[in-house]
Design a protein around this motif. Structure first.
Motif, PDB file in Angstrom:
ATOM      1  N   HIS A  82       0.848  -1.197   0.000  1.00 35.14           N
ATOM      2  CA  HIS A  82       0.000   0.000   0.000  1.00 35.14           C
ATOM      3  C   HIS A  82       0.881   1.245   0.000  1.00 35.14           C
ATOM      4  O   HIS A  82       0.634   2.199  -0.759  1.00 35.14           O
ATOM      5  CB  HIS A  82      -0.905  -0.015   1.225  1.00 35.14           C
ATOM      6  CG  HIS A  82      -2.074   0.906   1.126  1.00 35.14           C
ATOM      7  ND1 HIS A  82      -1.959   2.270   1.309  1.00 35.14           N
ATOM      8  CD2 HIS A  82      -3.385   0.678   0.865  1.00 35.14           C
ATOM      9  CE1 HIS A  82      -3.147   2.833   1.178  1.00 35.14           C
ATOM     10  NE2 HIS A  82      -4.027   1.887   0.890  1.00 35.14           N
ATOM     11  N   HIS A  83       1.894   1.255   0.845  1.00 33.58           N
ATOM     12  CA  HIS A  83       2.849   2.366   0.866  1.00 33.58           C
ATOM     13  C   HIS A  83       3.599   2.454  -0.470  1.00 33.58           C
ATOM     14  O   HIS A  83       3.842   3.555  -0.986  1.00 33.58           O
ATOM     15  CB  HIS A  83       3.856   2.171   1.998  1.00 33.58           C
ATOM     16  CG  HIS A  83       3.431   2.738   3.321  1.00 33.58           C
ATOM     17  ND1 HIS A  83       2.121   3.007   3.638  1.00 33.58           N
ATOM     18  CD2 HIS A  83       4.176   3.114   4.411  1.00 33.58           C
ATOM     19  CE1 HIS A  83       2.069   3.501   4.868  1.00 33.58           C
ATOM     20  NE2 HIS A  83       3.299   3.583   5.353  1.00 33.58           N
ATOM     21  N   ALA A  84       3.996   1.315  -1.011  1.00 33.60           N
ATOM     22  CA  ALA A  84       4.739   1.320  -2.271  1.00 33.60           C
ATOM     23  C   ALA A  84       3.916   1.942  -3.389  1.00 33.60           C
ATOM     24  O   ALA A  84       4.449   2.661  -4.251  1.00 33.60           O
ATOM     25  CB  ALA A  84       5.158  -0.101  -2.644  1.00 33.60           C
ATOM     26  N   ALA A  85       2.600   1.691  -3.388  1.00 39.81           N
ATOM     27  CA  ALA A  85       1.732   2.292  -4.398  1.00 39.81           C
ATOM     28  C   ALA A  85       1.663   3.800  -4.222  1.00 39.81           C
ATOM     29  O   ALA A  85       1.655   4.558  -5.205  1.00 39.81           O
ATOM     30  CB  ALA A  85       0.335   1.674  -4.318  1.00 39.81           C
ATOM     31  N   ALA A  86       1.615   4.267  -2.963  1.00 38.01           N
ATOM     32  CA  ALA A  86       1.605   5.710  -2.710  1.00 38.01           C
ATOM     33  C   ALA A  86       2.899   6.350  -3.196  1.00 38.01           C
ATOM     34  O   ALA A  86       2.885   7.445  -3.773  1.00 38.01           O
ATOM     35  CB  ALA A  86       1.412   5.982  -1.215  1.00 38.01           C
ATOM     36  N   VAL A  87       4.015   5.678  -2.975  1.00 36.33           N
ATOM     37  CA  VAL A  87       5.301   6.198  -3.438  1.00 36.33           C
ATOM     38  C   VAL A  87       5.319   6.296  -4.965  1.00 36.33           C
ATOM     39  O   VAL A  87       5.779   7.292  -5.536  1.00 36.33           O
ATOM     40  CB  VAL A  87       6.459   5.307  -2.929  1.00 36.33           C
ATOM     41  CG1 VAL A  87       7.772   5.665  -3.617  1.00 36.33           C
ATOM     42  CG2 VAL A  87       6.607   5.449  -1.418  1.00 36.33           C
ATOM     43  N   ALA A  88       4.792   5.277  -5.634  1.00 36.68           N
ATOM     44  CA  ALA A  88       4.761   5.300  -7.099  1.00 36.68           C
ATOM     45  C   ALA A  88       3.900   6.443  -7.615  1.00 36.68           C
ATOM     46  O   ALA A  88       4.267   7.136  -8.580  1.00 36.68           O
ATOM     47  CB  ALA A  88       4.237   3.964  -7.622  1.00 36.68           C
ATOM     48  N   MET A  89       2.751   6.679  -6.978  1.00 44.09           N
ATOM     49  CA  MET A  89       1.891   7.786  -7.373  1.00 44.09           C
ATOM     50  C   MET A  89       2.573   9.125  -7.120  1.00 44.09           C
ATOM     51  O   MET A  89       2.494  10.052  -7.930  1.00 44.09           O
ATOM     52  CB  MET A  89       0.561   7.691  -6.620  1.00 44.09           C
ATOM     53  CG  MET A  89      -0.304   6.512  -7.033  1.00 44.09           C
ATOM     54  SD  MET A  89      -1.640   6.156  -5.845  1.00 44.09           S
ATOM     55  CE  MET A  89      -2.605   7.665  -5.935  1.00 44.09           C
ATOM     56  N   ALA A  90       3.253   9.235  -5.976  1.00 44.35           N
ATOM     57  CA  ALA A  90       3.933  10.492  -5.638  1.00 44.35           C
ATOM     58  C   ALA A  90       5.069  10.785  -6.608  1.00 44.35           C
ATOM     59  O   ALA A  90       5.335  11.954  -6.936  1.00 44.35           O
ATOM     60  CB  ALA A  90       4.459  10.430  -4.208  1.00 44.35           C
ATOM     61  N   ARG A  91       5.750   9.760  -7.074  1.00 42.87           N
ATOM     62  CA  ARG A  91       6.814   9.974  -8.062  1.00 42.87           C
ATOM     63  C   ARG A  91       6.237  10.527  -9.364  1.00 42.87           C
ATOM     64  O   ARG A  91       6.878  11.352 -10.042  1.00 42.87           O
ATOM     65  CB  ARG A  91       7.564   8.666  -8.325  1.00 42.87           C
ATOM     66  CG  ARG A  91       8.414   8.203  -7.148  1.00 42.87           C
ATOM     67  CD  ARG A  91       9.351   7.084  -7.552  1.00 42.87           C
ATOM     68  NE  ARG A  91      10.024   6.506  -6.392  1.00 42.87           N
ATOM     69  CZ  ARG A  91      11.065   7.031  -5.771  1.00 42.87           C
ATOM     70  NH1 ARG A  91      11.552   8.195  -6.191  1.00 42.87           N
ATOM     71  NH2 ARG A  91      11.610   6.434  -4.727  1.00 42.87           N
ATOM     72  N   GLN A  92       5.029  10.108  -9.707  1.00 35.49           N
ATOM     73  CA  GLN A  92       4.384  10.665 -10.890  1.00 35.49           C
ATOM     74  C   GLN A  92       4.085  12.152 -10.692  1.00 35.49           C
ATOM     75  O   GLN A  92       4.242  12.957 -11.614  1.00 35.49           O
ATOM     76  CB  GLN A  92       3.089   9.911 -11.206  1.00 35.49           C
ATOM     77  CG  GLN A  92       3.290   8.498 -11.714  1.00 35.49           C
ATOM     78  CD  GLN A  92       2.027   7.946 -12.363  1.00 35.49           C
ATOM     79  OE1 GLN A  92       1.473   8.534 -13.279  1.00 35.49           O
ATOM     80  NE2 GLN A  92       1.571   6.803 -11.867  1.00 35.49           N
TER      81      GLN A  92
END
Length: 229
Positions: A82-92
């Motif tokens: 769940h955190h990893a998905a947030a990080v991926a979105m934030a990188r976008q």
């Protein structure tokens, strides 16, 4: 026509799950309140968010019903991706957004949640001798089923963000995606206090609730101020 997010949610939620009463140890009110429609969101998106949060509450209930060690393993196995998905979105957002304030929040999400991923991964190894991948295979089926709508929604949302044009429109789409993402993490984290074995995990769960609810409130304010129509 149902939106992709709603199809993803309703495909997994049964009618019973949508109508069943929700009982859980009292969480922080901000973590479980009904979502306030975001400025710029469609009625369909608001309905999607409501269904997603209902799924998150069902997941929290399923977690809270596990014995302490099993709860810890399941929570960590779920919160790491769940955190990893947030990080991926934030990188976008860093790559394609336009607002300095939102980019700063995205950088904070990347920094803080990567640190928490490392901490949670270390706990799984130290406390249970497990990797996140192995821990996910040990999560009871009922808990996996309760979490499935959130997993499907995260995958769909991350893919959809990649199709949004860079600039102010991306900022808006990012916030409309990150708000329910944060809210589901906060709701899931309410299952930990009073049920976990390790105080460190309880402290982290409480920090997740506080930090992510604060960011949700900030993003709602920005949506209202930047996209009033």
């Amino acid at each position: 026509m149902l939106s992709p997010a709603r199809r993803a949610i309703t495909a997994v939620l049964t009618p019973a799950a949508l109508t069943a009463p929700l009982f859980l140890a009292p969480p922080t009110p901000a973590a479980t309140r009904s979502p306030v429609p975001s400025s710029g969101a469609t009625a369909q998106e608001d309905q999607d968010e409501t269904l997603l949060l209902r799924s998150a509450r069902e997941y929290a209930i399923a977690l809270a019903n596990l014995p302490g060690p099993a709860l810890e393993q399941a929570f960590l196995a779920g919160m790491i991706p769940h955190h990893a998905a947030a990080v991926a979105m934030a990188r976008q957002e860093l790559a394609r957004g336009s607002r300095p304030e939102l980019k700063a929040m995205a950088q904070n999400i990347i920094s803080s949640q990567n640190k928490e991923i490392s901490r949670m991964t270390g706990w799984l190894h130290t406390w249970y001798g497990l990797t996140p991948e192995v821990a996910r295979t040990r999560v009871p089926h009922a808990v996996q089923q309760a979490r499935a709508p959130m997993t499907t929604w995260m995958d769909t949302t991350t893919a959809r963000l990649s199709t949004v044009p860079a600039g102010p429109r991306f900022d808006q789409a990012f916030m409309q995606a990150m708000i329910p993402h944060h809210e589901t993490a906060a709701v899931a984290s309410t299952a930990v206090p009073g049920h976990a074995v390790h105080d460190a995990l309880t402290t982290l769960a409480q920090q997740i609730v506080a930090a992510q609810n604060a960011q949700v409130e900030q993003m709602r304010t920005w949506l209202h101020d930047w996209y009033p129509s």
